[in-house]
Structures are given as structure tokens and as C-alpha cells.
Motif scaffolding. Structure first.
Motif, PDB file in Angstrom:
ATOM      1  N   MET A  20       4.571  -1.518  -5.455  1.00  0.00           N
ATOM      2  CA  MET A  20       5.265  -0.611  -4.342  1.00  0.00           C
ATOM      3  C   MET A  20       3.887   0.264  -4.746  1.00  0.00           C
ATOM      4  O   MET A  20       5.081   1.485  -5.710  1.00  0.00           O
ATOM      5  N   PRO A  21       3.097   1.802  -4.557  1.00  0.00           N
ATOM      6  CA  PRO A  21       2.217   2.153  -5.133  1.00  0.00           C
ATOM      7  C   PRO A  21       3.390   3.147  -4.169  1.00  0.00           C
ATOM      8  O   PRO A  21       3.597   3.020  -3.543  1.00  0.00           O
ATOM      9  N   VAL A  22       3.404   4.101  -4.983  1.00  0.00           N
ATOM     10  CA  VAL A  22       4.548   5.618  -4.080  1.00  0.00           C
ATOM     11  C   VAL A  22       4.021   7.099  -4.486  1.00  0.00           C
ATOM     12  O   VAL A  22       3.346   7.273  -5.561  1.00  0.00           O
ATOM     13  N   CYS A  23       4.072   7.772  -3.981  1.00  0.00           N
ATOM     14  CA  CYS A  23       3.756   9.352  -3.775  1.00  0.00           C
ATOM     15  C   CYS A  23       4.958   9.980  -3.480  1.00  0.00           C
ATOM     16  O   CYS A  23       5.414  10.012  -2.773  1.00  0.00           O
ATOM     17  N   THR A  29       0.594  -1.096  -0.092  1.00  0.00           N
ATOM     18  CA  THR A  29      -0.045   0.045   0.090  1.00  0.00           C
ATOM     19  C   THR A  29       1.138   1.399  -0.498  1.00  0.00           C
ATOM     20  O   THR A  29       2.047   1.251   0.183  1.00  0.00           O
ATOM     21  N   THR A  30       0.355   1.957  -0.444  1.00  0.00           N
ATOM     22  CA  THR A  30       1.138   2.858  -0.308  1.00  0.00           C
ATOM     23  C   THR A  30       1.796   3.786   1.114  1.00  0.00           C
ATOM     24  O   THR A  30       2.371   4.232   1.039  1.00  0.00           O
ATOM     25  N   GLY A  31       1.104   3.664   2.378  1.00  0.00           N
ATOM     26  CA  GLY A  31       1.284   3.444   3.199  1.00  0.00           C
ATOM     27  C   GLY A  31       2.767   2.988   3.807  1.00  0.00           C
ATOM     28  O   GLY A  31       3.711   3.449   4.785  1.00  0.00           O
ATOM     29  N   PHE A  32       3.709   1.935   3.003  1.00  0.00           N
ATOM     30  CA  PHE A  32       4.183   1.934   3.875  1.00  0.00           C
ATOM     31  C   PHE A  32       5.612   2.332   2.594  1.00  0.00           C
ATOM     32  O   PHE A  32       6.339   2.627   3.848  1.00  0.00           O
ATOM     33  N   GLN A  69       8.095  -3.568  10.910  1.00  0.00           N
ATOM     34  CA  GLN A  69       6.451  -3.610  11.270  1.00  0.00           C
ATOM     35  C   GLN A  69       5.426  -4.213  10.343  1.00  0.00           C
ATOM     36  O   GLN A  69       4.161  -4.609   9.915  1.00  0.00           O
ATOM     37  N   CYS A  70       5.713  -2.833  10.208  1.00  0.00           N
ATOM     38  CA  CYS A  70       4.529  -2.534   8.767  1.00  0.00           C
ATOM     39  C   CYS A  70       4.272  -3.635   7.878  1.00  0.00           C
ATOM     40  O   CYS A  70       3.647  -3.974   7.261  1.00  0.00           O
ATOM     41  N   VAL A  98       5.013   5.796   2.281  1.00  0.00           N
ATOM     42  CA  VAL A  98       4.950   6.924   3.388  1.00  0.00           C
ATOM     43  C   VAL A  98       6.117   6.762   4.821  1.00  0.00           C
ATOM     44  O   VAL A  98       6.746   6.923   4.980  1.00  0.00           O
ATOM     45  N   GLN A  99       5.587   5.240   5.130  1.00  0.00           N
ATOM     46  CA  GLN A  99       6.307   4.575   6.429  1.00  0.00           C
ATOM     47  C   GLN A  99       7.742   4.717   5.880  1.00  0.00           C
ATOM     48  O   GLN A  99       8.914   5.375   6.903  1.00  0.00           O
ATOM     49  N   ALA A 100       8.396   4.554   4.666  1.00  0.00           N
ATOM     50  CA  ALA A 100      10.194   4.430   4.656  1.00  0.00           C
ATOM     51  C   ALA A 100      10.625   5.185   4.586  1.00  0.00           C
ATOM     52  O   ALA A 100      11.824   5.796   4.906  1.00  0.00           O
ATOM     53  N   LYS A 101       9.206   6.812   3.827  1.00  0.00           N
ATOM     54  CA  LYS A 101       9.944   7.709   3.959  1.00  0.00           C
ATOM     55  C   LYS A 101      10.802   8.627   5.422  1.00  0.00           C
ATOM     56  O   LYS A 101      11.415   9.530   5.180  1.00  0.00           O
ATOM     57  N   ASN A 102       9.773   8.449   5.986  1.00  0.00           N
ATOM     58  CA  ASN A 102      10.654   8.461   7.794  1.00  0.00           C
ATOM     59  C   ASN A 102      11.806   7.889   8.102  1.00  0.00           C
ATOM     60  O   ASN A 102      11.867   7.994   9.879  1.00  0.00           O
ATOM     61  N   VAL A 103      12.418   6.869   7.627  1.00  0.00           N
ATOM     62  CA  VAL A 103      13.125   5.991   8.393  1.00  0.00           C
ATOM     63  C   VAL A 103      15.019   7.030   7.443  1.00  0.00           C
ATOM     64  O   VAL A 103      14.468   7.674   6.003  1.00  0.00           O
ATOM     65  N   GLU A 104      15.453   7.558   8.870  1.00  0.00           N
ATOM     66  CA  GLU A 104      16.778   8.027   7.828  1.00  0.00           C
ATOM     67  C   GLU A 104      18.248   6.780   8.303  1.00  0.00           C
ATOM     68  O   GLU A 104      18.703   6.958   7.418  1.00  0.00           O
TER      69      GLU A 104
END
Length: 151
Positions: A58-61, A8-11, A38-39, A13-19
Motif C-alpha cells: 500500500m503506497p502512502v503519501c 495504488t496511492t488512491g486507496f 468500493q475503491c 488517499v480515500q482512506a484519509k477521507n474516512v473518519e
């Protein structure tokens, strides 16, 4: 055998938060990476064995534009399905996709953790832009995303 996995796009979105994957000690996962892992686990739990998948969508925005990155395990590459015609838009693909390229090592690390290193390392695979139909109107990208995932 055609075995497709749809994230989902949520995956992303979560990856963007990981540095980074690990704390400074190199052993303990960062909290952001734990959440990403976990996601991914929750997104793939209903698939029998993700290591046998052939295509992972993997949909990406990025900004306000949606497109698909497909981890193509048939050809060992990451197919980019993007409905923007960059030539006619008078712009380059690279600025629109660089932030996604930068996250591929982290996304790859999540797949490695979840599968106990049984998944193919894909962070350095080629990333061809697949020739797909292009959108005529500026807000049609989500419709194209759905269509590309059927592809």
C-alpha cells in the motif's frame, strides 16, 4: 507461493477521507467508508483471492513524502518501507507516521467488509521499520517507493 497485491496511492488517499466506519446508529456505513470499500473492491477485483495474498503493498503519501506500508501476512505484521533517514534528519518517525497508524483500523475494516471477515485482522499488528536504502536527495522518495514495491 509468492502472491503479492499492489494497491495504488488512491486507496490511501480515500482512506484519509474516512473518519468512521458506521453512522451513529452503529449499523449503516458512512458514505466515505462506502466509497473506500468500493475503491478497495475495484483495486483487487483482478486478483483471484485476496485472502490468499502473502504481501499487500500500500503506497502512502504523507505531506510530500511517499513510502510503502506492506501488510505482511507471512509474518503477521505491517512492514514500513520508508526511505527517509530520520536519525540523520534529526527528527522522529512517529509524527510522520501517526496519521497512517490512525487509519489502520478503518483500512482493516474495509478489508473485512470486502472479504466478508475472511481476511486476517491486521490493525493491531506490529509495525517494524524495515531497513531499506535511504534517499540522499529530498525529492527521491517516489523512486524509492517503486523500488521498495519490487522488494
Amino acid at each position: 507461493m509468492r502472491y503479492r497485491v499492489f494497491l495504488t496511492t488512491g486507496f490511501f488517499v480515500q482512506a484519509k477521507n474516512v473518519e468512521k466506519v458506521y453512522m451513529d446508529d452503529g449499523k449503516i456505513e458512512t458514505e466515505e467508508f462506502k466509497i473506500l470499500r468500493q475503491c478497495l473492491e475495484s483495486k483487487i477485483e483482478h486478483y483471484s483471492d485476496i485472502t490468499k495474498a502473502k504481501l499487500i503493498f500500500m503506497p502512502v503519501c504523507a505531506g510530500k513524502h511517499y513510502f510503502v506500508y506492506c501488510i505482511n501476512l507471512i509474518h503477521n505484521r505491517i512492514d514500513i518501507l520508508d526511505s527517509i533517514d530520520y536519525f540523520w534528519a534529526g527528527t522522529s518517525r512517529k509524527p510522520h507516521h501517526q496519521s497512517i497508524y490512525d487509519k489502520l483500523p478503518i483500512i482493516n475494516a474495509a478489508f473485512q467488509k470486502v472479504t466478508k471477515n475472511k481476511f486476517s485482522q491486521f490493525d493491531n499488528w506490529s509495525r517494524p521499520f524495515i531497513d531499506v536504502p535511504k534517499q540522499a536527495r529530498p525529492n527521491d522518495c517516489m523512486f524509492f517507493l517503486w523500488k521498495h514495491m519490487e522488494f
